[in-house]
Design an enzyme around this catalytic site. Sequence first.
Site, PDB file in Angstrom:
ATOM      1  N   CYS A   2       0.849  -1.177   0.000  1.00  0.00           N
ATOM      2  CA  CYS A   2       0.000   0.000   0.000  1.00  0.00           C
ATOM      3  C   CYS A   2       0.888   1.231   0.000  1.00  0.00           C
ATOM      4  O   CYS A   2       2.095   1.140   0.200  1.00  0.00           O
ATOM      5  CB  CYS A   2      -0.837   0.011   1.272  1.00  0.00           C
ATOM      6  SG  CYS A   2      -1.688  -1.554   1.570  1.00  0.00           S
ATOM      7  N   ARG A  27       1.340   1.853  -5.842  1.00  0.00           N
ATOM      8  CA  ARG A  27       1.560   0.815  -4.833  1.00  0.00           C
ATOM      9  C   ARG A  27       0.300   0.018  -4.537  1.00  0.00           C
ATOM     10  O   ARG A  27       0.334  -0.982  -3.831  1.00  0.00           O
ATOM     11  CB  ARG A  27       2.059   1.443  -3.536  1.00  0.00           C
ATOM     12  CG  ARG A  27       3.293   2.300  -3.706  1.00  0.00           C
ATOM     13  CD  ARG A  27       3.669   2.949  -2.412  1.00  0.00           C
ATOM     14  NE  ARG A  27       4.167   1.973  -1.483  1.00  0.00           N
ATOM     15  CZ  ARG A  27       5.431   1.569  -1.427  1.00  0.00           C
ATOM     16  NH1 ARG A  27       6.309   2.082  -2.235  1.00  0.00           N
ATOM     17  NH2 ARG A  27       5.802   0.671  -0.559  1.00  0.00           N
ATOM     18  N   TRP A  76      -3.606  -1.957  -1.461  1.00  0.00           N
ATOM     19  CA  TRP A  76      -3.601  -3.162  -2.284  1.00  0.00           C
ATOM     20  C   TRP A  76      -3.931  -4.296  -1.319  1.00  0.00           C
ATOM     21  O   TRP A  76      -3.145  -4.633  -0.437  1.00  0.00           O
ATOM     22  CB  TRP A  76      -2.239  -3.363  -2.924  1.00  0.00           C
ATOM     23  CG  TRP A  76      -2.153  -4.541  -3.841  1.00  0.00           C
ATOM     24  CD1 TRP A  76      -2.625  -4.633  -5.109  1.00  0.00           C
ATOM     25  CD2 TRP A  76      -1.516  -5.798  -3.568  1.00  0.00           C
ATOM     26  NE1 TRP A  76      -2.325  -5.869  -5.636  1.00  0.00           N
ATOM     27  CE2 TRP A  76      -1.654  -6.599  -4.714  1.00  0.00           C
ATOM     28  CE3 TRP A  76      -0.862  -6.323  -2.458  1.00  0.00           C
ATOM     29  CZ2 TRP A  76      -1.149  -7.900  -4.789  1.00  0.00           C
ATOM     30  CZ3 TRP A  76      -0.354  -7.610  -2.532  1.00  0.00           C
ATOM     31  CH2 TRP A  76      -0.499  -8.379  -3.695  1.00  0.00           C
ATOM     32  N   ASN A 102       1.164  -0.534   5.896  1.00  0.00           N
ATOM     33  CA  ASN A 102       1.579  -1.224   4.670  1.00  0.00           C
ATOM     34  C   ASN A 102       2.365  -2.452   5.107  1.00  0.00           C
ATOM     35  O   ASN A 102       3.257  -2.331   5.943  1.00  0.00           O
ATOM     36  CB  ASN A 102       2.465  -0.281   3.841  1.00  0.00           C
ATOM     37  CG  ASN A 102       3.108  -0.978   2.664  1.00  0.00           C
ATOM     38  OD1 ASN A 102       2.554  -1.930   2.118  1.00  0.00           O
ATOM     39  ND2 ASN A 102       4.268  -0.511   2.266  1.00  0.00           N
ATOM     40  N   GLY A 103       2.048  -3.620   4.550  1.00  0.00           N
ATOM     41  CA  GLY A 103       2.768  -4.840   4.929  1.00  0.00           C
ATOM     42  C   GLY A 103       1.806  -5.884   5.474  1.00  0.00           C
ATOM     43  O   GLY A 103       0.594  -5.802   5.213  1.00  0.00           O
ATOM     44  N   GLU A 487       9.332 -11.709 -21.280  1.00  0.00           N
ATOM     45  CA  GLU A 487       8.968 -10.328 -20.952  1.00  0.00           C
ATOM     46  C   GLU A 487       7.763  -9.869 -21.787  1.00  0.00           C
ATOM     47  O   GLU A 487       6.868  -9.196 -21.281  1.00  0.00           O
ATOM     48  CB  GLU A 487      10.181  -9.406 -21.161  1.00  0.00           C
ATOM     49  CG  GLU A 487       9.949  -7.937 -20.878  1.00  0.00           C
ATOM     50  CD  GLU A 487       9.557  -7.619 -19.436  1.00  0.00           C
ATOM     51  OE1 GLU A 487       9.613  -8.510 -18.564  1.00  0.00           O
ATOM     52  OE2 GLU A 487       9.143  -6.475 -19.196  1.00  0.00           O
ATOM     53  N   LYS A 491       4.271  -8.671 -20.091  1.00  0.00           N
ATOM     54  CA  LYS A 491       3.674  -7.357 -20.364  1.00  0.00           C
ATOM     55  C   LYS A 491       2.230  -7.543 -20.808  1.00  0.00           C
ATOM     56  O   LYS A 491       1.340  -6.855 -20.350  1.00  0.00           O
ATOM     57  CB  LYS A 491       4.434  -6.607 -21.473  1.00  0.00           C
ATOM     58  CG  LYS A 491       5.726  -5.940 -21.132  1.00  0.00           C
ATOM     59  CD  LYS A 491       5.647  -4.769 -20.197  1.00  0.00           C
ATOM     60  CE  LYS A 491       5.695  -5.225 -18.761  1.00  0.00           C
ATOM     61  NZ  LYS A 491       6.998  -5.438 -18.167  1.00  0.00           N
ATOM     62  N   GLU A 494      -0.145  -8.811 -17.928  1.00  0.00           N
ATOM     63  CA  GLU A 494      -0.426  -7.928 -16.801  1.00  0.00           C
ATOM     64  C   GLU A 494      -1.306  -6.741 -17.156  1.00  0.00           C
ATOM     65  O   GLU A 494      -2.079  -6.296 -16.313  1.00  0.00           O
ATOM     66  CB  GLU A 494       0.840  -7.515 -16.049  1.00  0.00           C
ATOM     67  CG  GLU A 494       1.736  -6.484 -16.660  1.00  0.00           C
ATOM     68  CD  GLU A 494       2.962  -6.172 -15.764  1.00  0.00           C
ATOM     69  OE1 GLU A 494       4.034  -5.975 -16.319  1.00  0.00           O
ATOM     70  OE2 GLU A 494       2.836  -6.106 -14.534  1.00  0.00           O
ATOM     71  N   HIS A 510       7.283 -30.504 -26.556  1.00  0.00           N
ATOM     72  CA  HIS A 510       7.275 -31.391 -25.395  1.00  0.00           C
ATOM     73  C   HIS A 510       6.012 -31.222 -24.549  1.00  0.00           C
ATOM     74  O   HIS A 510       5.969 -31.660 -23.412  1.00  0.00           O
ATOM     75  CB  HIS A 510       8.526 -31.151 -24.531  1.00  0.00           C
ATOM     76  CG  HIS A 510       9.796 -31.477 -25.262  1.00  0.00           C
ATOM     77  ND1 HIS A 510      10.158 -32.768 -25.591  1.00  0.00           N
ATOM     78  CD2 HIS A 510      10.769 -30.676 -25.766  1.00  0.00           C
ATOM     79  CE1 HIS A 510      11.316 -32.742 -26.246  1.00  0.00           C
ATOM     80  NE2 HIS A 510      11.692 -31.488 -26.374  1.00  0.00           N
ATOM     81  N   LYS A 606       2.703  -1.642  -7.998  1.00  0.00           N
ATOM     82  CA  LYS A 606       4.040  -1.387  -8.530  1.00  0.00           C
ATOM     83  C   LYS A 606       5.126  -1.979  -7.640  1.00  0.00           C
ATOM     84  O   LYS A 606       6.057  -2.600  -8.122  1.00  0.00           O
ATOM     85  CB  LYS A 606       4.221   0.125  -8.666  1.00  0.00           C
ATOM     86  CG  LYS A 606       5.572   0.528  -9.240  1.00  0.00           C
ATOM     87  CD  LYS A 606       5.596   0.298 -10.722  1.00  0.00           C
ATOM     88  CE  LYS A 606       6.922   0.637 -11.352  1.00  0.00           C
ATOM     89  NZ  LYS A 606       7.067  -0.035 -12.650  1.00  0.00           N
TER      90      LYS A 606
HETATM   91  C1  AGP Z   1       6.701  -5.879 -14.378  1.00  0.00           C
HETATM   92  O1  AGP Z   1       6.011  -5.225 -15.374  1.00  0.00           O
HETATM   93  C2  AGP Z   1       6.123  -5.942 -13.082  1.00  0.00           C
HETATM   94  N1  AGP Z   1       5.050  -5.162 -12.794  1.00  0.00           N
HETATM   95  C3  AGP Z   1       6.778  -6.776 -12.017  1.00  0.00           C
HETATM   96  O2  AGP Z   1       6.976  -8.038 -12.549  1.00  0.00           O
HETATM   97  C4  AGP Z   1       8.093  -6.230 -11.428  1.00  0.00           C
HETATM   98  O3  AGP Z   1       9.104  -6.280 -12.380  1.00  0.00           O
HETATM   99  C5  AGP Z   1       8.438  -7.060 -10.177  1.00  0.00           C
HETATM  100  O4  AGP Z   1       7.418  -6.917  -9.227  1.00  0.00           O
HETATM  101  C6  AGP Z   1       9.770  -6.680  -9.566  1.00  0.00           C
HETATM  102  O5  AGP Z   1       9.773  -5.364  -9.086  1.00  0.00           O
HETATM  103  P1  AGP Z   1      11.119  -4.653  -8.684  1.00  0.00           P
HETATM  104  O6  AGP Z   1      11.957  -4.525  -9.893  1.00  0.00           O
HETATM  105  O7  AGP Z   1      10.709  -3.322  -8.111  1.00  0.00           O
HETATM  106  O8  AGP Z   1      11.791  -5.523  -7.649  1.00  0.00           O
END
Ligand code: AGP
Length: 611
Positions: A2, A27, A76, A102-103, A487, A491, A494, A510, A606
Site C-alpha cells: 500500500c 503501490r 492493495w 503497509n505490509g 517479458e 507485459k 499484466e 514437449h 508497482k
Molecule cells: C513488471 O512489469 C512488473 N510489474 C513486475 O513483474 C516487477 O518487475 C516485479 O514486481 C519486480 O519489481 P522490482 O523490480 O521493483 O523488484
Amino acid sequence: MCGIIGVTGDTAALETIFDGLRRLEYRGYDSAGVALVDGGAIWRERAADGTHSVEDLAVAVAAAPRSATGIGHTRWATHGAPSVQNAHPHVDCTGRVALVHNGIIENHAELAAPLLARGHVLSSETDTEVLAHLLEEELARGAGLAEAMRSTLGQLRGAFSVVALTSEDPTLIVAARRAVPLLAALGEARGFVASDVSALLGRADRYFALDDDQVVEVRPGSLRVTTLAGDEVDPTVVGVDPSWDVVAAQKGGFDDFMSKEIHEQPRAIADTLLDRRANDGSIVLDELHLSPDELRAVDKVVVVACGSSFHAGMVAKYAIERWARLPTEVEIASELRYREPVLHERTLVVGVSQSGETLDTLEALREARRSGARTLVVSNVVHSTMAREADGIVYTRAGPEVSVASTKCHVAQIVALEVLALALAQWRGTMGPSALASTLDELHRLPAAVGEALGRAKEVEDVVDVLVGARDYFFLGRNLGYPVALEGALKLKEISYLRAEGYPAGELKHGPLALVEPGTVVVAVLDPLRDKMRSNVAEAAARGATVVVLTTDDDTDPPGDHVLRVPAVRDPVLAPVVEVVPLQLLAYGLARRLGNDVDRPRNLAKTVTVE
Ligand code: AGP
C-alpha cells in the site's frame, strides 16, 4: 502493499495528502482513506472503487474539516476484500487513534483473540486493525503515542510500515517500519512520513531513512527517532536524486504513464550509461563500493529478482558468462529464500530491483549476506532499502517509473547489468581493451536503435488491429530470445488480462503444442537462433496458429503471418533491449483497445512489499 502518507503542521494537509496519494497509487489502489485530527476528535473518510478509489475519496472529502495533521492510505488488499470496511485508516474503539499500515502482520489472529476477549470490537477483516486496539490499550495505561507504538511493535511478527495519530496530541504523527519502506521528511515548519519520496516531492526539503524497528515522532519542523528500547538515535539523512522532480513524476502530454515511460527508454538507457567510461577507456562503476580485488575473488554469480527484473537477470547470465567467463545462475527471489542455496564468501549475489524494496528480493539478499556472500544491487531508487543494505550498487538512471508495467526500468536494468558484466570481464582479464571498447560503443548505440524501434509504432498498431479478439498467446524464443519472449508475455498478461505464456521454443513440442489451434497467436522472437526458430514457427503454423515474428531489418525472408522488425544490433547479448520494444507496444496497444487502465492493472501494484 500500500501507499501511506502522514502530514503535520501543514495548513493544506488534505491537499498534501491527496497529492501524495495520487503519486503513491502505483503501490495499490483498490481502496483509499484519510484521517484528520479535528479539534479533540478524529475525522475519517474512506472509499473503495477499484482504480478510482483516490478520486472518489477526493469527492467524498468535500466536507472535511480544516486540519494541519492527517494521514492517508491507498490500499492493495492482502487480508480482507477491497471494501470500505477494510479500507484504512483503522481506528480503535474510542475513536482516539487512527492508523494506516503497509505490509502484513503475520500474528494478527493471535493478537486479535485476547483483544476480543477483553471486549474490543474489530470492525474489519484486515490484519491491520489489531494495531489500533493495541495502541488504544497502551494509551489507556497512560503511555504517549510513541511509547505506545514502541511497546506494540514489540508484539508484532511480519513486515510493516505504520503511521498513527491521536486526537490527544494534535500536532504529532508517529511512524515505524520493519522490512517495508518508509521515509520521514521535514519542510519549513512541517513534518511528513511517506512510503516513498515521490509523495513528498516539492514539499519536503530534508529526507530521513528509518531502519528496521525504529520509531519516529514527527512534529511541525522537527522529528525524533528512537529504537524499540526507547533509545534516541540520529536519523539517517538521505539525498534525493535531482532527476526525481515533480515534472518527472507527471504524464507530460502522454495519455498515460506507460506510454510516456516506453518513449523515455532511449533517455533511460543513455543516462544509465553516463560516466561509465574513464579517460583511458576502462569501465568505471562509481557507486559500486566493491574493489576490483574483491570482485576478482568471486567464483560464482547468482542473480536474484522477480518479474521483469528477473527477465533482465536472465539476459545478464548470458553477458556475464560470455564476457567475464563466470558461472552465473539466475533465480526467482522467492524461490531462493526457502531452499538451501550453496552461497559463500566467493559468491556474488546480484539483486535486481527497480524499486529496491521488493520483499522477496530484499529477503533473498539478506539470506545471501547471512551465508557470507557479497551482495550487489541494481536498483533505480537511490537509498532504497536494498541499496542501503547491499555491499555494492549499480544504479539504473531511468527516473521515476510510475506505471505498474515496467518498461524503461527493464531496459535500463539490462544495460546496467551488461556494464557490470563488462567491468567483471575487465577485472578478470577475460576481455581485452579493444573488445571492451567496441562492446561499450555498441551499448552507446542502443538509445538510437531503441528510438528507431519506437518510431515503428504504426507497424505494431497494424498488427494490433488484426489480433484484437484473440485470447490465447504463446511467446516463443530461444537462447537470448527466451527472456524477451517471457517479458513480452508478462507485459501482455499484466495489462491486457489475456492468457499469454512465454516458452522456450524448443520445449513447444514437449507439451504446450497440444494447446496450439486455429485462433492461438504465436509471437516468435527469431534471433539469435533464427534457423531453429523457423522450425518452431512452422510447427505452430501447421496447427493453425496466427504467427507474428519479431526479427531484424537484415532478415530477407522471415516466416509468419505478420512481421515486426527492429534494427539489427551487432552483439546478440545487447539485442533484447531493442527487441522488447515492439512487444511492449503490442501489449500496450492491445490493452488500450480492450479499454484497460494500462497504468494501474487490476490486482497488481508497482512495489510488492509482501511475500
Ligand atoms: C513488471 O512489469 C512488473 N510489474 C513486475 O513483474 C516487477 O518487475 C516485479 O514486481 C519486480 O519489481 P522490482 O523490480 O521493483 O523488484
